[in-house]
Scaffold this motif. Structure first.
Motif, PDB file in Angstrom:
ATOM      1  N   ARG A   1      11.058  69.242  42.493  1.00 50.37           N
ATOM      2  CA  ARG A   1      11.166  67.821  41.912  1.00 50.37           C
ATOM      3  C   ARG A   1      10.433  66.701  42.732  1.00 50.37           C
ATOM      4  O   ARG A   1      10.173  65.827  41.861  1.00 50.37           O
ATOM      5  CB  ARG A   1      12.250  67.276  41.690  1.00 50.37           C
ATOM      6  N   GLY A   2      10.340  66.925  43.848  1.00 46.96           N
ATOM      7  CA  GLY A   2       9.811  65.794  44.502  1.00 46.96           C
ATOM      8  C   GLY A   2      10.255  65.744  46.188  1.00 46.96           C
ATOM      9  O   GLY A   2      10.918  66.758  46.564  1.00 46.96           O
TER      10      GLY A   2
ATOM     11  N   LEU B   1      13.079  58.447  50.515  1.00 43.34           N
ATOM     12  CA  LEU B   1      14.064  57.351  50.331  1.00 43.34           C
ATOM     13  C   LEU B   1      14.462  56.897  49.011  1.00 43.34           C
ATOM     14  O   LEU B   1      13.404  57.133  48.143  1.00 43.34           O
ATOM     15  CB  LEU B   1      13.581  55.991  51.085  1.00 43.34           C
ATOM     16  N   ASP B   2      15.929  57.268  48.619  1.00 46.48           N
ATOM     17  CA  ASP B   2      15.969  57.178  47.138  1.00 46.48           C
ATOM     18  C   ASP B   2      16.640  55.848  46.890  1.00 46.48           C
ATOM     19  O   ASP B   2      16.713  54.807  47.734  1.00 46.48           O
ATOM     20  CB  ASP B   2      17.230  58.192  46.927  1.00 46.48           C
ATOM     21  N   GLY B   3      16.855  55.478  45.803  1.00 45.87           N
ATOM     22  CA  GLY B   3      17.276  54.384  45.099  1.00 45.87           C
ATOM     23  C   GLY B   3      17.397  52.820  46.166  1.00 45.87           C
ATOM     24  O   GLY B   3      16.392  52.349  46.620  1.00 45.87           O
ATOM     25  N   ALA B   4      18.734  52.861  46.756  1.00 46.40           N
ATOM     26  CA  ALA B   4      18.849  51.491  47.651  1.00 46.40           C
ATOM     27  C   ALA B   4      18.091  51.498  48.687  1.00 46.40           C
ATOM     28  O   ALA B   4      17.213  50.467  48.976  1.00 46.40           O
ATOM     29  CB  ALA B   4      20.527  51.756  47.913  1.00 46.40           C
TER      30      ALA B   4
ATOM     31  N   ARG C   1      15.353  52.837  49.508  1.00 45.70           N
ATOM     32  CA  ARG C   1      13.727  52.707  49.065  1.00 45.70           C
ATOM     33  C   ARG C   1      13.521  51.175  48.609  1.00 45.70           C
ATOM     34  O   ARG C   1      12.482  50.522  49.226  1.00 45.70           O
ATOM     35  CB  ARG C   1      13.513  53.506  47.867  1.00 45.70           C
TER      36      ARG C   1
ATOM     37  N   GLU D   1      19.537  47.559  45.643  1.00 48.79           N
ATOM     38  CA  GLU D   1      20.516  48.889  45.375  1.00 48.79           C
ATOM     39  C   GLU D   1      21.095  49.085  44.049  1.00 48.79           C
ATOM     40  O   GLU D   1      21.046  48.386  43.229  1.00 48.79           O
ATOM     41  CB  GLU D   1      21.406  48.843  46.588  1.00 48.79           C
ATOM     42  N   ALA D   2      21.518  50.482  43.875  1.00 44.94           N
ATOM     43  CA  ALA D   2      22.023  50.936  42.617  1.00 44.94           C
ATOM     44  C   ALA D   2      23.628  50.462  42.612  1.00 44.94           C
ATOM     45  O   ALA D   2      24.448  51.441  42.862  1.00 44.94           O
ATOM     46  CB  ALA D   2      21.867  52.540  42.690  1.00 44.94           C
TER      47      ALA D   2
ATOM     48  N   TYR E   1      19.209  45.833  41.618  1.00 45.58           N
ATOM     49  CA  TYR E   1      17.929  46.830  41.024  1.00 45.58           C
ATOM     50  C   TYR E   1      17.639  47.923  42.084  1.00 45.58           C
ATOM     51  O   TYR E   1      17.401  47.255  43.332  1.00 45.58           O
ATOM     52  CB  TYR E   1      16.963  45.770  40.060  1.00 45.58           C
ATOM     53  N   PHE E   2      17.019  48.858  41.689  1.00 46.78           N
ATOM     54  CA  PHE E   2      16.527  49.909  42.356  1.00 46.78           C
ATOM     55  C   PHE E   2      15.406  50.701  41.882  1.00 46.78           C
ATOM     56  O   PHE E   2      15.151  50.718  40.730  1.00 46.78           O
ATOM     57  CB  PHE E   2      17.366  50.781  43.105  1.00 46.78           C
ATOM     58  N   THR E   3      14.754  51.334  42.868  1.00 48.12           N
ATOM     59  CA  THR E   3      13.468  52.038  42.135  1.00 48.12           C
ATOM     60  C   THR E   3      13.854  53.534  42.045  1.00 48.12           C
ATOM     61  O   THR E   3      14.676  53.875  43.180  1.00 48.12           O
ATOM     62  CB  THR E   3      12.436  51.781  43.319  1.00 48.12           C
TER      63      THR E   3
ATOM     64  N   ASP F   1      13.901  57.501  42.248  1.00 51.77           N
ATOM     65  CA  ASP F   1      13.567  58.594  43.216  1.00 51.77           C
ATOM     66  C   ASP F   1      13.516  59.647  42.246  1.00 51.77           C
ATOM     67  O   ASP F   1      13.418  59.734  41.094  1.00 51.77           O
ATOM     68  CB  ASP F   1      14.257  58.957  44.200  1.00 51.77           C
ATOM     69  N   ALA F   2      12.721  60.645  43.008  1.00 49.06           N
ATOM     70  CA  ALA F   2      12.287  62.098  42.172  1.00 49.06           C
ATOM     71  C   ALA F   2      13.574  62.957  41.628  1.00 49.06           C
ATOM     72  O   ALA F   2      13.183  63.424  40.882  1.00 49.06           O
ATOM     73  CB  ALA F   2      11.537  62.967  43.244  1.00 49.06           C
ATOM     74  N   GLN F   3      14.745  62.519  41.957  1.00 56.20           N
ATOM     75  CA  GLN F   3      15.828  63.046  41.548  1.00 56.20           C
ATOM     76  C   GLN F   3      16.421  62.655  40.172  1.00 56.20           C
ATOM     77  O   GLN F   3      17.378  62.990  39.489  1.00 56.20           O
ATOM     78  CB  GLN F   3      17.032  63.288  42.368  1.00 56.20           C
ATOM     79  N   SER F   4      15.754  61.453  39.995  1.00 56.10           N
ATOM     80  CA  SER F   4      16.229  60.825  38.441  1.00 56.10           C
ATOM     81  C   SER F   4      16.098  61.815  37.329  1.00 56.10           C
ATOM     82  O   SER F   4      15.381  62.546  37.028  1.00 56.10           O
ATOM     83  CB  SER F   4      15.061  59.526  38.255  1.00 56.10           C
ATOM     84  N   ARG F   5      17.123  61.613  36.546  1.00 58.56           N
ATOM     85  CA  ARG F   5      17.353  62.580  35.504  1.00 58.56           C
ATOM     86  C   ARG F   5      17.152  61.750  34.208  1.00 58.56           C
ATOM     87  O   ARG F   5      16.723  62.136  33.183  1.00 58.56           O
ATOM     88  CB  ARG F   5      18.782  62.998  35.138  1.00 58.56           C
TER      89      ARG F   5
ATOM     90  N   PHE G   1      17.445  48.406  36.287  1.00 64.20           N
ATOM     91  CA  PHE G   1      18.055  47.177  36.493  1.00 64.20           C
ATOM     92  C   PHE G   1      19.827  47.401  36.178  1.00 64.20           C
ATOM     93  O   PHE G   1      19.876  47.743  35.028  1.00 64.20           O
ATOM     94  CB  PHE G   1      17.826  45.852  35.581  1.00 64.20           C
TER      95      PHE G   1
END
Lengths: 521, 729
Positions: free
Chosen positions: A259-260, A264-267, A269, B149-150, B165-167, B169-173, B182
């Motif tokens: 999937r990728g 770094l994920d969420g926080a 990143r 952050e989340a 808020y956060f970006t 990643d590839a694991q997002s469902r 947000f």
């Protein structure tokens, strides 16, 4: 200083007492061309800066030289932390202290393999995190409320790299000058390549006369050259990223590399984007269009409007009266978001610890095992239960290996989460699995730690954790060695027992090391 | 503005988070409109309303991660006023402000409706500067973009909600990787965090983890309110009911709906884990397990069980309420024909679901007035729910209490040491039942309370003239308090009148002295909130004044110890050597009775505190007042830290909530902690809890001994790491 003579059958293990860090020397009786020849295995060499117990690292390296006559057959690095590798980089009298030693093979975990895609993903993740932390530390300077966190980040960055945050930032900036258009990830990689810990391992690799081996728990056990029927089982690091990494829970349910990447994920990143200069400037800035944004300076610089009690008429006025109200300064949130950086630093430390190479050396005659765990933490331990190796004598599981364990190198200086608690019947590997049956009489534990140093820190480190140390003492009936304590300071439960007398007979100690002989007959 | 007409403010929000809203199947329920009662948010169109910043909330959109402020929304601009607010849009920060404001105000309004009084924020702890006016905090701060952050949390020290808020990643469902999520655009997260703030305003001691349920209760309560607040939006409800066909056998829609919220909450996971899950592609509620609670560790895992129990009760109530509708619609068979539901039936089912949800929400909120003020367990909360509902509806004609009792028992949530579970055994005792013997009466207290409530000035006078044992300190401190209160009352009133810009109104201004001649608590919902805050405080002081004069038999009954011989670790009064007693609050609770009339009660909370030490020998020395010896021993047995002065390891608190009838001034019910402050058995239990926490370090470095976690940032960020896992030490 004399050469370290291996027992006719079995192994001698030296635990060096350099300080808060690992350095172990193993001597096996080998055979080459029909002649007896000792075989030396070195596991890690390093210590936290300033954590010396008594002897200096120079004295230790001199002793390694004398004990091995200048040749190490196998040098093993469990993982890339300062207190496991900086000995290889130490210099004295203008020269690298290890320069006089020659090295045969170098064994590293699969996570160091540049041809392994998963390993490369991991490294990219660690690089990004490190650079982010270095810049977070800069951002925290001068904020008294964040002093404790900044100190911790400095300590961790030093452990991870061997260098200071300043040096890391400077390396990043230099890389940026060299390659102004490189992506932040590429810049991070360029900056990280030059760090002390990497250079230490690189030196070893470059000097490995018989090549580098990357060890993988999913592969058959490896052998020690010239030692007949030797078997070394690789228990970790696990190849499952959800065990290796501290991933966000929702992502950890089922990890799918396709999937990728492991970026770094969420926080993390978000922090990275906000903190790293020129790190993808477009992304780093606010998520909103410029027409919605008012820079902080515009508000603080705006002409004050007298507060007549009437509502604010402009955005500037509103924010000056609310956010910059001196009476309400206790409600400001300028730095709260940086709290996440400390969590990120802890997480990185756990993750790198989890990349520790975990090895079980099995002695051919008795089947006794010696367990070296590096700084493996919980995730690494959890991976062991699923492992099965096929050998000439049938299948072998981690449970079998731990049951025969007579020497346990305690993980991560005896910290929380680096020795798991449990019972023999539990499904996860734990202390209870170790030393069943005959092995229990001989079982001993070695804790590389300088507790006085760890406790003396501004934020004391619980290394070792008292509960774990106590559990080890119970389990090993007092046969526990800690770098900073002379043996015998800890009283055994039954000093008159045969097991204790046998242990004392096999143990030698001086200010440089403890040496235990493990017989294989 | 013509008198008598006060329009409600209407604001649109995303019904789900923006990504759920984007799915084609959800096109009809993309957004909902929230109405904010005009009393809570009076609209004066003559000037801008930036922020938004109203009477309760102040949205401050500063993003410290980029150093940017975002354009504030003007609630009074025409595009907002005449359009039910800005159109929901994730890329406009002003919409974000609108959404947090609207959802937060709706939450406040639900609480005020259920409790019959103002929502007040927990006062600020006194600081050295002394500039704050008795700690009053008028507006809760909301920072919609404070973190990268989340995560989102309530900061009790800053009286602020911080959203991140956060970006992805590839694991997002859900949303595509690389897009920004947000937390301030999730209704559930906003409600959840608001509940933390409101509950902290009612019970500031509930953020102390003095037993395994305390933080779990905070979490579970916030999730419960978040679920049921969803059901108040008929658009969403009708859509969901129509979609699932309303078939009772397949009727997991309410559960599935709540599960969707759980995913929105994400980090908490309580809803998602508590209510049910997908098995073989079909959603099923979890089968209750009455041993789960004994195994669950950590606030989130335990909280999830309370949420599951409340939701189970709700489902049962709903099922019961709609059984007749299904019989009618199916011609008595109970089996509906295939195909979509009749729209009328959908509307009726939705109404029933909404009514059940509203009732459950009110029950759960009201119960918070029926718990002891400190150290509450889930079992206490069950008793509170049963008692609160019993007092309101003595006949359980709709079977609510039976459903709640069954659901809690099924999940193993029962009060400790209660051999027989019944409505009678669960209701908190009346005063007569609580009295230790027949000699205890509250006649004197009753007289005093009646004076206190109706003529506070008279009571003050009387206390002044009495001053029996010459301990004039009490009076002096009351006088000082009184003077300060009068000043701040005056100030609050003057400001309020100035703010209207209407000089003529000044004549109507009630003087503070005049105020004391009447029942201050009658001012609820008419006087400004700040005046109510001071009135409650003043009442609390007076109550203290009369309570210390009561016979000790009565004090024993209500679990208060004012004995000079109490251990020295019990906090003492600043004016004399008696153990101190904090009168947390005297507030009024009004609610509708069975005949639609208003039932009113005074809720009085009494709290006592004592310094606790993990080491029993240290405790013994400190109890005897041997501070130097205690300190020496503390340092001797501490492996990691040394101290220069003796400071407690933890607080041991006990207390009592009294419900007092507003007409007869009788103490109706006594809701107290099982142990008094001088009872070591109670202290021992709290000690065991804190010792457990010390034994489970949160990471591989920190030495145990850092203070217990009490802030929500930490609670949310380290979701039970290292706590519930096997293998921990």
């Amino acid at each position: 200083m004399a050469r370290m003579a291996p027992p006719r059958s079995g192994v001698k293990v030296r635990m060096y007492r350099q300080g808060h860090g690992d350095c172990f020397l193993l001597a096996f009786a080998g055979r080459e061309g029909g002649r007896l020849r000792p075989v030396y295995v070195l596991i890690d060499c390093g210590l936290k800066n300033g954590s010396e117990v008594d002897a200096s690292i120079q004295e230790i390296i001199d002793d390694i030289h004398a004990a091995t006559s200048g040749h190490i057959d196998i040098a093993i690095v469990t993982h890339e932390h300062l207190d496991h590798v900086n000995g290889f980089a130490r210099r004295g009298g203008g020269k690298r202290l290890f320069e006089r030693l020659s090295v045969g093979q170098v064994w590293l975990a699969w996570t160091e393999d540049a041809d392994d895609p998963l390993a490369n993903e991991l490294r990219a993740r660690f690089n990004d995190t490190l650079i982010t932390l270095a810049f977070a530390e800069a951002r925290m300077q001068g904020v008294p409320a964040l002093d404790g966190q900044a100190t911790r980040i400095r300590e961790f960055v030093e452990t991870e790299t061997g260098d200071s945050c300043d040096a890391l930032r400077a390396a990043f900036d230099a890389a940026h000058l060299d390659a102004p258009h490189a992506s932040p990830a590429a810049l991070a990689e360029m900056a990280i390549t030059g760090i002390t810990n990497k250079r230490a391992i690189a030196w070893l690799r470059d000097h490995a006369k018989e090549g580098v081996k990357f060890l993988d728990p999913e592969k058959p056990p490896v052998t020690i050259p010239h030692v007949a029927h030797s078997e070394v089982f690789v228990l970790g690091p696990p190849r499952d990223p959800s065990l290796l990494l501290d991933l966000d829970p929702q992502g950890a349910e089922k990890f799918d590399l396709h999937r990728g990447g492991l970026g770094l994920d969420g926080a993390a990143r978000g922090l990275s984007l906000a903190l790293t200069p020129d790190g993808g400037a477009a992304e780093a800035a606010s998520p909103f269009a410029p027409r919605y944004c008012i820079a902080q300076q515009e508000i603080t610089a705006a002409e004050p409007v007298a507060n007549t009690g009437a509502p604010a008429r402009t955005a500037e006025d509103y924010y000056r009266r609310s956010y910059f109200d001196p009476e309400a300064s206790w409600r400001r949130i300028d730095d709260d978001w940086l709290d996440a950086a400390e969590g990120m630093a802890l997480r990185l430390n756990n993750e790198v610890n989890n990349t520790s190479l975990v090895l079980a050396f099995r002695l051919p005659n008795t089947g006794k095992t010696l367990l070296f765990t590096g700084d493996a933490q919980r995730g690494n331990w959890l991976g062991w239960a699923d492992l099965v190796w096929t050998t000439d004598n049938g299948p072998v599981t981690a449970r079998d290996l731990l049951a025969e364990c007579v020497l346990y190198k305690v993980g991560h200086h005896g910290s929380h989460n680096a020795t798991l608690n449990g019972r023999p019947e539990d499904s996860h590997a734990n202390l209870g699995w170790m030393a069943q049956g005959e092995a229990a009489r001989e079982f001993m534990a070695m804790i590389p730690a300088n507790t006085a140093w760890a406790m003396g820190r501004a934020r004391p480190w619980a290394h070792p954790m008292p509960e774990i140390e106590a559990a080890l003492h119970r389990k090993a009936e007092g046969r526990v060695l800690r770098s900073d304590l002379d043996p015998g300071e800890a009283a055994p439960s039954e000093p008159s027992s045969d097991a204790w007398k046998d242990y004392k007979r096999r143990l030698r100690s001086n200010r440089l090391y403890f040496e235990i002989t493990i017989n294989d007959s | 503005m013509p008198h008598g007409f006060e329009p409600q403010r209407r604001l649109r929000i995303f019904a789900f988070d923006p990504w759920t809203a984007i799915r084609p199947g959800n096109r009809n329920i993309r957004e909902v409109t929230i109405s904010i009662p005009s009393e809570q948010d009076p609209i004066d169109r003559s000037s801008p309303c930036l922020g938004p910043s109203g009477a309760y909330l102040e949205v401050v959109d500063f993003d410290p991660t980029t150093g940017q402020f975002y354009q504030p929304l003007d609630l009074n601009s025409p595009e907002v006023l005449f359009n039910d607010g800005l159109t929901p849009a994730a890329d406009d920060p002003r919409f974000h402000q609108q959404m947090v404001y609207a959802v937060a105000m709706e939450t406040i309004s639900n609480f005020e409706r259920a409790l019959g009084r103002y929502v007040l924020w927990s006062p600020r702890a006194p600081d050295r500067s002394g500039t704050d006016r008795h700690g009053y905090v008028g507006k809760l701060r909301i920072y919609p973009h404070a973190l990268r952050e989340a995560n989102a949390y309530y900061d009790p020290a800053k009286k602020a909600l911080l959203f991140g808020y956060f970006t992805l990643d590839a694991q997002s469902r859900s949303a595509p990787p690389g897009t920004v999520m947000f937390t301030c655009l999730s209704q559930d997260i906003i409600v959840h965090e608001m509940c933390h703030a409101i509950l902290d305003g009612i019970h500031p001691h509930f953020i102390e983890p003095s037993n395994p349920d305390m933080l779990a209760l905070h979490e579970a309560f916030s999730d419960i309110v978040a679920i049921f607040q969803r059901f108040s939006h008929p658009e969403v409800l009708e859509d969901q009911i129509a979609r699932t066909g309303g078939d009772l056998e397949r009727q997991n829609l309410l559960g599935a709906l709540a599960q969707e919220f759980g995913q929105g909450l994400g980090r908490s996971g309580a809803l998602r884990d508590a209510i049910g899950g997908y098995q073989d592609g079909e959603w099923r509620p979890h089968v209750p397990d009455n041993t789960a609670l004994s195994r669950a560790r950590g606030p989130h895992a335990r909280g999830a069980i309370l949420v599951a129990a409340v939701f189970r009760a709700f489902l049962d109530i709903y099922r019961h309420r709609v059984a007749d509708l299904f019989r009618i619609a199916s011609g008595g068979s109970g089996v509906l024909r295939q195909g979509s539901l009749d729209p009328d039936l959908v509307t009726r089912l939705a109404e029933e679901a909404a009514t059940s949800a509203r009732h459950m929400l009110n029950i759960c909120i009201r119960a918070m007035d029926y718990v002891p003020p400190v150290n509450v367990s889930f079992g206490d909360y069950l008793r509170a729910i049963i008692t609160a509902d019993h007092d309101l509806h003595p006949e359980d004609s709709l079977g609510y209490r039976a459903a709640i009792l069954e659901a809690f028992a099924a999940w193993g949530i029962v009060p400790e040491g209660m051999p027989v579970l019944s409505e009678q055994s669960l209701t908190w005792p009346y005063f007569e039942e609580a009295a230790l013997n027949n000699d205890v009466t509250e006649d004197q207290l009753r007289g005093d309370i009646s004076v206190l409530v109706t003529r506070p000035d008279k009571l003050l006078e009387r206390l002044r003239s009495q001053d029996p044992k010459g301990d004039g300190d009490l009076i002096r401190s009351l006088e000082a308090d009184n003077a300060a209160l009068v000043t701040s009352l005056n100030e609050a009133l003057r400001e309020r009148i100035m703010a209207t810009g209407n000089a003529a109104r000044a004549e109507e201004m009630i003087t503070a002295e005049g105020l004391l001649g009447q029942n201050l608590l009658e001012l609820e919902f008419t006087a400004p909130r700040e005046v109510i805050h001071h009135a409650r405080k003043f009442h609390a002081r007076l109550f203290w004044g009369i309570l210390v004069k009561q016979p000790s038999a009565l004090l024993q009954t209500i679990g208060i110890c004012l004995d000079t011989a109490a251990p020295r670790t019990v906090a003492r009064s600043p004016t004399n050597d008696l153990p101190d007693m904090e009168v947390r609050s005297v507030r009024v609770a009004s609610r509708q009775g069975t005949r639609g009339h208003f039932e009113r009660e005074y809720v009085v909370e009494l709290v006592q505190s004592r310094d606790g030490y993990l080491n029993r020998e240290v405790q013994k020395l400190a109890d005897q007042g041997q501070a130097a010896e205690a300190l020496a021993l503390w340092n001797k047995q501490s492996p990691f830290f040394q101290r220069e002065t003796l400071t407690r390891d933890f607080f041991y608190r006990t207390g009592c909530t009294l419900l007092i009838d507003t007409r007869s001034f009788r103490i109706r019910r006594v809701i107290r902690t099982p142990y008094r402050i001088d009872e070591d058995a109670g202290l021992e239990r709290v000690r065991a809890q804190y010792s457990d926490q010390r034994r489970a370090p949160s990471n591989a470095f920190d030495a145990p001994g850092a203070d217990p976690i009490t802030n929500f940032a930490a609670l949310h960020r380290h979701v039970d790491h290292g706590q519930s896992h096997a293998g921990g030490w």
